[in-house]
Structures are given as structure tokens and as C-alpha cells.
Design a protein around this motif. Sequence first.
Motif, PDB file in Angstrom:
ATOM      1  N   GLY A   1     -21.962  -4.202  34.778  1.00 58.89           N
ATOM      2  CA  GLY A   1     -21.318  -2.893  34.707  1.00 58.89           C
ATOM      3  C   GLY A   1     -21.802  -2.067  33.536  1.00 58.89           C
ATOM      4  O   GLY A   1     -23.000  -1.936  33.295  1.00 58.89           O
ATOM      5  N   THR A   2     -20.852  -1.539  32.789  1.00 56.63           N
ATOM      6  CA  THR A   2     -21.133  -0.722  31.616  1.00 56.63           C
ATOM      7  C   THR A   2     -20.343  -1.291  30.452  1.00 56.63           C
ATOM      8  O   THR A   2     -19.162  -1.605  30.593  1.00 56.63           O
ATOM      9  CB  THR A   2     -20.709   0.744  31.877  1.00 56.63           C
ATOM     10  N   ALA A   3     -20.996  -1.434  29.297  1.00 51.31           N
ATOM     11  CA  ALA A   3     -20.346  -2.074  28.162  1.00 51.31           C
ATOM     12  C   ALA A   3     -20.569  -1.291  26.877  1.00 51.31           C
ATOM     13  O   ALA A   3     -21.464  -0.450  26.791  1.00 51.31           O
ATOM     14  CB  ALA A   3     -20.867  -3.500  27.990  1.00 51.31           C
ATOM     15  N   SER A   4     -19.764  -1.618  25.880  1.00 52.95           N
ATOM     16  CA  SER A   4     -19.868  -0.962  24.579  1.00 52.95           C
ATOM     17  C   SER A   4     -20.955  -1.587  23.711  1.00 52.95           C
ATOM     18  O   SER A   4     -21.222  -1.103  22.614  1.00 52.95           O
ATOM     19  CB  SER A   4     -18.520  -0.999  23.857  1.00 52.95           C
ATOM     20  N   ALA A   5     -21.573  -2.656  24.182  1.00 53.39           N
ATOM     21  CA  ALA A   5     -22.700  -3.292  23.486  1.00 53.39           C
ATOM     22  C   ALA A   5     -23.661  -3.825  24.541  1.00 53.39           C
ATOM     23  O   ALA A   5     -23.230  -4.261  25.615  1.00 53.39           O
ATOM     24  CB  ALA A   5     -22.226  -4.431  22.589  1.00 53.39           C
ATOM     25  N   ASN A   6     -24.958  -3.789  24.239  1.00 50.31           N
ATOM     26  CA  ASN A   6     -25.924  -4.254  25.233  1.00 50.31           C
ATOM     27  C   ASN A   6     -25.870  -5.773  25.389  1.00 50.31           C
ATOM     28  O   ASN A   6     -25.308  -6.481  24.557  1.00 50.31           O
ATOM     29  CB  ASN A   6     -27.337  -3.756  24.915  1.00 50.31           C
ATOM     30  N   GLY A   7     -26.466  -6.257  26.459  1.00 50.22           N
ATOM     31  CA  GLY A   7     -26.429  -7.681  26.784  1.00 50.22           C
ATOM     32  C   GLY A   7     -27.038  -8.561  25.712  1.00 50.22           C
ATOM     33  O   GLY A   7     -26.529  -9.647  25.418  1.00 50.22           O
ATOM     34  N   ARG A   8     -28.117  -8.115  25.113  1.00 45.91           N
ATOM     35  CA  ARG A   8     -28.772  -8.920  24.074  1.00 45.91           C
ATOM     36  C   ARG A   8     -27.880  -9.080  22.844  1.00 45.91           C
ATOM     37  O   ARG A   8     -27.736 -10.169  22.300  1.00 45.91           O
ATOM     38  CB  ARG A   8     -30.096  -8.287  23.683  1.00 45.91           C
ATOM     39  N   ASP A   9     -27.253  -7.975  22.402  1.00 49.43           N
ATOM     40  CA  ASP A   9     -26.336  -8.052  21.256  1.00 49.43           C
ATOM     41  C   ASP A   9     -25.150  -8.956  21.557  1.00 49.43           C
ATOM     42  O   ASP A   9     -24.702  -9.710  20.697  1.00 49.43           O
ATOM     43  CB  ASP A   9     -25.848  -6.659  20.853  1.00 49.43           C
ATOM     44  N   GLN A  10     -24.653  -8.880  22.787  1.00 51.91           N
ATOM     45  CA  GLN A  10     -23.538  -9.756  23.168  1.00 51.91           C
ATOM     46  C   GLN A  10     -23.958 -11.222  23.118  1.00 51.91           C
ATOM     47  O   GLN A  10     -23.253 -12.057  22.556  1.00 51.91           O
ATOM     48  CB  GLN A  10     -23.062  -9.413  24.585  1.00 51.91           C
ATOM     49  N   ALA A  11     -25.110 -11.537  23.707  1.00 51.43           N
ATOM     50  CA  ALA A  11     -25.580 -12.922  23.727  1.00 51.43           C
ATOM     51  C   ALA A  11     -25.809 -13.441  22.314  1.00 51.43           C
ATOM     52  O   ALA A  11     -25.419 -14.572  21.987  1.00 51.43           O
ATOM     53  CB  ALA A  11     -26.865 -13.022  24.549  1.00 51.43           C
ATOM     54  N   ASP A  12     -26.413 -12.617  21.455  1.00 51.93           N
ATOM     55  CA  ASP A  12     -26.650 -13.023  20.065  1.00 51.93           C
ATOM     56  C   ASP A  12     -25.345 -13.274  19.335  1.00 51.93           C
ATOM     57  O   ASP A  12     -25.190 -14.277  18.633  1.00 51.93           O
ATOM     58  CB  ASP A  12     -27.469 -11.961  19.311  1.00 51.93           C
ATOM     59  N   ALA A  13     -24.388 -12.355  19.478  1.00 55.09           N
ATOM     60  CA  ALA A  13     -23.115 -12.472  18.759  1.00 55.09           C
ATOM     61  C   ALA A  13     -22.326 -13.693  19.212  1.00 55.09           C
ATOM     62  O   ALA A  13     -21.833 -14.467  18.383  1.00 55.09           O
ATOM     63  CB  ALA A  13     -22.288 -11.209  18.945  1.00 55.09           C
TER      64      ALA A  13
ATOM     65  N   GLY B   1     -21.542 -17.028  17.206  1.00 51.30           N
ATOM     66  CA  GLY B   1     -20.138 -17.033  16.802  1.00 51.30           C
ATOM     67  C   GLY B   1     -19.859 -16.012  15.701  1.00 51.30           C
ATOM     68  O   GLY B   1     -19.121 -16.300  14.765  1.00 51.30           O
ATOM     69  N   ARG B   2     -20.459 -14.841  15.824  1.00 51.74           N
ATOM     70  CA  ARG B   2     -20.348 -13.808  14.787  1.00 51.74           C
ATOM     71  C   ARG B   2     -18.941 -13.205  14.771  1.00 51.74           C
ATOM     72  O   ARG B   2     -18.574 -12.381  15.606  1.00 51.74           O
ATOM     73  CB  ARG B   2     -21.392 -12.719  15.010  1.00 51.74           C
ATOM     74  N   ALA B   3     -18.137 -13.628  13.821  1.00 48.81           N
ATOM     75  CA  ALA B   3     -16.749 -13.182  13.694  1.00 48.81           C
ATOM     76  C   ALA B   3     -16.670 -11.664  13.576  1.00 48.81           C
ATOM     77  O   ALA B   3     -17.478 -11.033  12.908  1.00 48.81           O
ATOM     78  CB  ALA B   3     -16.100 -13.827  12.478  1.00 48.81           C
ATOM     79  N   GLY B   4     -15.695 -11.092  14.269  1.00 50.26           N
ATOM     80  CA  GLY B   4     -15.482  -9.656  14.223  1.00 50.26           C
ATOM     81  C   GLY B   4     -16.193  -8.887  15.323  1.00 50.26           C
ATOM     82  O   GLY B   4     -15.948  -7.694  15.496  1.00 50.26           O
ATOM     83  N   PHE B   5     -17.072  -9.533  16.079  1.00 49.96           N
ATOM     84  CA  PHE B   5     -17.787  -8.848  17.150  1.00 49.96           C
ATOM     85  C   PHE B   5     -16.816  -8.556  18.296  1.00 49.96           C
ATOM     86  O   PHE B   5     -16.041  -9.425  18.713  1.00 49.96           O
ATOM     87  CB  PHE B   5     -18.951  -9.694  17.663  1.00 49.96           C
ATOM     88  N   THR B   6     -16.846  -7.333  18.810  1.00 53.01           N
ATOM     89  CA  THR B   6     -16.014  -6.939  19.939  1.00 53.01           C
ATOM     90  C   THR B   6     -16.866  -6.216  20.970  1.00 53.01           C
ATOM     91  O   THR B   6     -17.857  -5.571  20.631  1.00 53.01           O
ATOM     92  CB  THR B   6     -14.876  -5.993  19.508  1.00 53.01           C
ATOM     93  N   VAL B   7     -16.454  -6.320  22.229  1.00 50.94           N
ATOM     94  CA  VAL B   7     -17.152  -5.607  23.300  1.00 50.94           C
ATOM     95  C   VAL B   7     -16.149  -5.322  24.418  1.00 50.94           C
ATOM     96  O   VAL B   7     -15.269  -6.130  24.705  1.00 50.94           O
ATOM     97  CB  VAL B   7     -18.368  -6.405  23.832  1.00 50.94           C
ATOM     98  N   ALA B   8     -16.286  -4.141  25.009  1.00 54.57           N
ATOM     99  CA  ALA B   8     -15.494  -3.763  26.181  1.00 54.57           C
ATOM    100  C   ALA B   8     -16.473  -3.577  27.335  1.00 54.57           C
ATOM    101  O   ALA B   8     -17.551  -3.004  27.157  1.00 54.57           O
ATOM    102  CB  ALA B   8     -14.742  -2.473  25.917  1.00 54.57           C
TER     103      ALA B   8
END
Length: 151
Positions: free
Chosen positions: A73-85, A89-96
Motif C-alpha cells: 500500500g502506502t506508508a510513512s516510511a519506505n520498505g527498506r527503512d522499515q526492514a532496516d529498523a 530493533g531500532r527503538a523509537g521507529f514508527t510507521v503507518a
Amino acid sequence: MNLKVLPLLLTLPLLGACAPVASLLANAEADGPAPRRAGPLVVGQTWTVSGPVDSRTVTQSVNITDLVDVADGTASANGRDQADAFGAGRAGFTVATYDGSRRTLRFDWIAENGATYSCRIDTLLSQPYQGELTLKTGGRTATGTCSAVSN
């Protein structure tokens, strides 16, 4: 009176009526284009997501700073940033994420202790949206309920 001038004089009041419309159009263009949106998500919003899970209540703010196309769909962060975070386990990372074909909304985040949370909302009728909250930590999974509201 000259017959050629008469039609011109009759149209002058009509030209004055166009001025407010022209002014509105000029102001709309000056404000710039509307922010990008995907379903209920709009760039510039902040969402508050909360709910009880595993004998405690959690609350998380999710800022919509951008919206990009991703596999689901559409997200507030791209797929690569999500996978990396999530991989690190990067604390504080959020995505919708909004899936327009399924009409679902999901908020995912990583807590300070490395636990991951996901609030999945399948019914987008009116806010606050209600859904299922999933907590994953230390190899175990717990479920609860969540609500999400844009501020």
C-alpha cells in the motif's frame, strides 16, 4: 448612445462578479498543492495509538512526515527503512501503512526495550478507529485491542 458601446456597458457588472472567484483561485494556488494522502493518512498528521496488551496499556505517537508507495500500500516510511529498523530493533521507529485494496490501516513501532507493536485496523468508519494490537517480544506474542486517532 452608440449601439456598439451598449453591450460593453452591460457586461461590466458581470466582470465585477468574477473578481471574488479569481481571488479565491489565486489564494488556493498560493497555498500550494494539498498534502499527499492515502486513505485516512495525510502528510503532516500525528496519530495517537494506544491500547491494553499483556497486562499494561501502551501509547505511541506516529508522525506522518511523508507517504510513499510500498509493497502492501502506502506508508510513512519506505520498505527498506522499515526492514532496516525492524531488523536492527531500532527503538523509537514508527510507521503507518494504509492498504487501499483491503482498506486496512496499520501502525507499527519499536519500543525502547526492543519489543515490536502492531495495531491493525480493519474497519475505518469513524475515529477513534478500533483494532487489534499485537506485541512481539522475547519470542512470544501477546494480543490486545488498540485505538487510533489523528490529532
